[in-house]
Design a protein around this motif. Structure first.
Motif, short mmCIF file in Angstrom:
data_model
loop_
_atom_site.label_atom_id
_atom_site.label_comp_id
_atom_site.label_asym_id
_atom_site.label_seq_id
_atom_site.Cartn_x
_atom_site.Cartn_y
_atom_site.Cartn_z
N ASP A 210 0.82 -1.22 0.00
CA ASP A 210 0.00 0.00 0.00
C ASP A 210 0.84 1.26 0.00
O ASP A 210 0.46 2.29 -0.58
CB ASP A 210 -0.94 0.00 1.21
N LEU A 213 1.91 1.98 -3.52
CA LEU A 213 0.77 2.44 -4.31
C LEU A 213 0.38 3.87 -3.94
O LEU A 213 0.07 4.69 -4.81
CB LEU A 213 -0.43 1.51 -4.11
N LYS A 482 -7.96 2.37 -6.23
CA LYS A 482 -6.79 1.56 -5.86
C LYS A 482 -6.45 0.55 -6.94
O LYS A 482 -5.26 0.34 -7.26
CB LYS A 482 -7.07 0.85 -4.53
N ASP A 483 -7.45 -0.09 -7.54
CA ASP A 483 -7.18 -1.07 -8.61
C ASP A 483 -6.53 -0.38 -9.82
O ASP A 483 -5.61 -0.91 -10.44
CB ASP A 483 -8.47 -1.77 -9.04
N THR A 486 -2.96 0.31 -8.97
CA THR A 486 -2.16 -0.92 -9.04
C THR A 486 -1.76 -1.23 -10.48
O THR A 486 -0.60 -1.56 -10.77
CB THR A 486 -2.94 -2.10 -8.44
N TRP A 489 0.83 1.37 -11.69
CA TRP A 489 2.14 1.13 -11.08
C TRP A 489 2.81 -0.07 -11.72
O TRP A 489 4.00 -0.04 -12.05
CB TRP A 489 1.95 0.89 -9.57
N THR A 490 2.04 -1.15 -11.93
CA THR A 490 2.59 -2.38 -12.53
C THR A 490 3.08 -2.13 -13.95
O THR A 490 4.15 -2.58 -14.36
CB THR A 490 1.54 -3.50 -12.51
#
Length: 628
Positions: A210, A213, A482-483, A486, A489-490
């Protein structure tokens, strides 16, 4: 203006009309535009020269008419203004005026001797032997709608402008070294080996915590900020709203049919051969020889030295002929040779070789077309009238609901949409009579609680927009996205890792370790481009676009990397194929001509700028705006 004289006599009228239309907005202009009555309001001055309102209006009207022929009859002055037609017309008139002022300052005149030389040197006035033919001169001027006096006056007006422009830019020739260099640069080809490393192939990205993120979220707020949304209500005015009230009667259609006779009825035409002789004795002798079976064209060439195009007039209608010839020609029988006829051009010996009877379509046959056209025009007029009533209602302060009820219009309500025309869920707006992009543009240009002015779209429809709500851009809560964080970021981690892999591979390339050898050792798929030029038309290289420009910066065997939306490319320049201008003189010559024209245009533009400084220009833009 002299360009029209350099065309063949057979196409004289068409060329003249075309040049007169176009050049009224070019550097030469039409002299009559600047010779207007003194009582007209002045809208621009060039030195001591005045440009009046009616001159500008005439120029704009002609240009609008030309654009209507291109875009259709609905092209109006508002669209013309959007195209910059008014500004172009004024600028063309100013350019013409500064040339006139400079010609006057330098005392440039066209004397009788020069006028004579100009006329005698025009190819359209020469016979096949290359000699000036007075008869052909008079015929050509008549076909173009000019008297000899008017044409001479035109030469005296236009030639000083042509002389000035020619001195400024007419002799500009691009240096051969420049053309050769540009040819080499444009046509040099390169070949490269390349490897693609897809981001999707990177699998070993650890799951983020977290903290990572939240740090990414804080660093890239622009990615996770909701755009501004606007809610609005729109009303559309289309031909469907007035169609039921439009009635077309047969009397209207019959009037339209009569007015469009040239479109629906082809008049009788006759194929005519003609020779023009200087006196009646020669004409009578020619008629006698024809009666004995002589070939008309051969005899005409022997007697007049005219070319075939001047003898064979082709198929002509009665209205195409001078009054002295029309009745006799259209009273003759097929194959008949007419008695010699005298006109101001000489004695005409004419043969009618073929008669094509008048043909056409009856009123009943074209009635559906006439009705469709009449309905289109009537609905357009009715829609315009409706738009004026709605506009008056808006000006009187009526709200959208009242307007919709009064004129039986159905409101189109959008609760929220961004500037891309998407709702908060990313869905496009539902279809409406007006394209969403027009509505969105107006909604975002109108203050909350305010109704826009009446707008029109290219198909002729109108619309109003009231902006009901404005939701300012706002950063979405971390937990809500948040998804999305993610995934972003990925993807960034994958892109960085594949970029590092591409750099490592590029660093391994050595003289004894070319990319092809490394790719084979590392089991990477190697591709080789086809030869390609800098512009890479149609992706002839077969390689991602971002790599092409970099390859033209490399020396042979050089290596580069480039990012693409879904990975990285590593490429090594394999071969350079130079372009040889000596082996392609045709294209080099064309390129030299293009460069010369471009340089000449630049010189002419600078010349025009200098003249406007020497002969001060003042344009009353507010007065011009009030004319349209």
């Amino acid at each position: 203006m002299l360009q029209f004289i350099r065309s063949k006599a057979g196409t004289f009228v068409v060329k003249v009309l075309f040049v007169l239309l176009i050049l009224s907005f070019g550097i030469w202009g039409i002299g009559d535009f600047l010779r207007s009555s003194p009582q007209d309001a002045t809208v621009a001055t060039v030195g001591s020269h005045k440009i009046t309102a009616d001159v500008v209006q005439q120029a704009v009207r002609q240009q609008v008419e030309r654009l209507r022929q291109q875009f259709g009859g609905n092209f109006d002055i508002e669209q013309a203004k959007a195209f910059g037609v008014v500004d172009q017309a004024v600028d063309g008139l100013v350019t013409q005026a500064v040339l006139d002022q400079e010609a006057e300052r330098l005392h440039l005149l066209v004397g009788d001797k020069e006028v004579g030389l100009l006329i005698q040197q025009e190819p359209a006035f020469k016979n096949p032997a290359g000699q000036f033919d007075p008869g052909q001169f008079r015929v050509a001027l008549t076909q173009a709608g000019y008297t000899e006096k008017a044409y001479v006056a035109l030469l005296r007006t236009e030639q000083p402008r042509i002389d000035l422009a020619s001195v400024a830019a007419g002799s500009v020739v691009a240096p051969q070294t420049l053309a050769d260099m540009l040819y080499r640069m444009r046509n040099e080809k390169r070949v490269a080996d390349w490897v693609f490393l897809p981001s999707a192939a990177v699998k070993d990205i650890p799951a983020p915590d977290d903290a990572a993120l939240k740090a990414y979220y804080d660093k890239h707020p622009e990615i996770f900020t909701a755009p501004e949304y606007r809610g609005f209500t729109a009303l559309a005015l289309t031909t469907k709203d007035v169609a039921a009230d439009v009635k077309i009667d047969d009397a209207t259609l019959k009037d339209a049919y009569n007015q469009r006779q040239d479109e629906f009825v082809k008049p009788e035409q006759r194929h005519v051969l003609q020779m023009i002789l200087k006196d009646q004795a020669g004409a009578d002798a020619a008629e006698a020889q024809l009666a004995q079976g002589q070939d008309f064209v051969k005899l005409a060439q022997d007697l007049t030295k005219a070319d075939t195009a001047s003898i064979d007039l082709g198929d002509v209608a009665k209205k195409d002929l001078p009054a002295e010839l029309a009745d006799p020609v259209f009273g003759a029988k097929e194959g008949e040779v007419l008695k010699p006829i005298k006109t101001p051009f000489g004695w005409h010996v004419i043969k009618v070789t073929k008669i094509d009877a008048s043909t056409g379509k009856s009123f009943d046959e074209v009635k559906p077309l006439l009705e469709a056209d009449a309905r289109k025009d009537a609905e357009s007029d009715a829609l315009y009238d409706l738009s004026k009533k709605v506009e008056d209602a808006v000006s009187a302060g009526a709200d959208l609901a009242t307007i919709a009820q009064q004129f039986k219009l159905t409101p189109y309500v959008v609760k929220a949409a961004d500037e891309r025309g998407q709702d908060p869920d990313g869905k496009p707006l539902p279809e409406f009579a007006i394209a969403a992009d027009a509505l969105i543009k107006t909604a975002f240009a109108t203050n909350q609680g305010t109704t826009s002015g009446l707008e029109q779209v290219p198909n002729g429809s109108f619309y109003l927009v009231r902006t009901d709500s404005v939701t300012a851009p706002a950063l979405k809560p971390f937990d809500a996205v948040k998804d999305q964080v993610t995934n972003a970021w990925t993807n960034e981690q994958r892109s960085q890792k594949v970029a590092d892999q591409a750099k490592a591979l590029a660093d391994q390339v050595k003289p004894d370790q070319p990319l092809a050898k490394l790719a084979a050792a590392q089991k990477l798929q190697l591709s080789t481009t086809k030869p390609f030029i800098r512009t890479n038309p149609g992706n002839q290289a077969g390689i991602p676009g971002p790599v092409v420009a970099k390859l033209f910066d490399l020396a042979p065997a050089g290596v580069t990397t480039a990012a693409t939306p879904d990975g990285e490319v590593v490429a090594q320049l394999k071969e350079i194929q130079p372009a040889d201008p000596v082996a392609d003189q045709g294209k080099v010559s064309t390129l030299t001509t293009q460069l010369s024209q471009q340089i000449g245009d630049d010189v002419l533009s600078q010349f025009d700028h200098a003249l406007r400084t020497l002969h001060p220009v003042s344009v009353q833009r507010d007065r011009i705006a009030s004319l349209f």
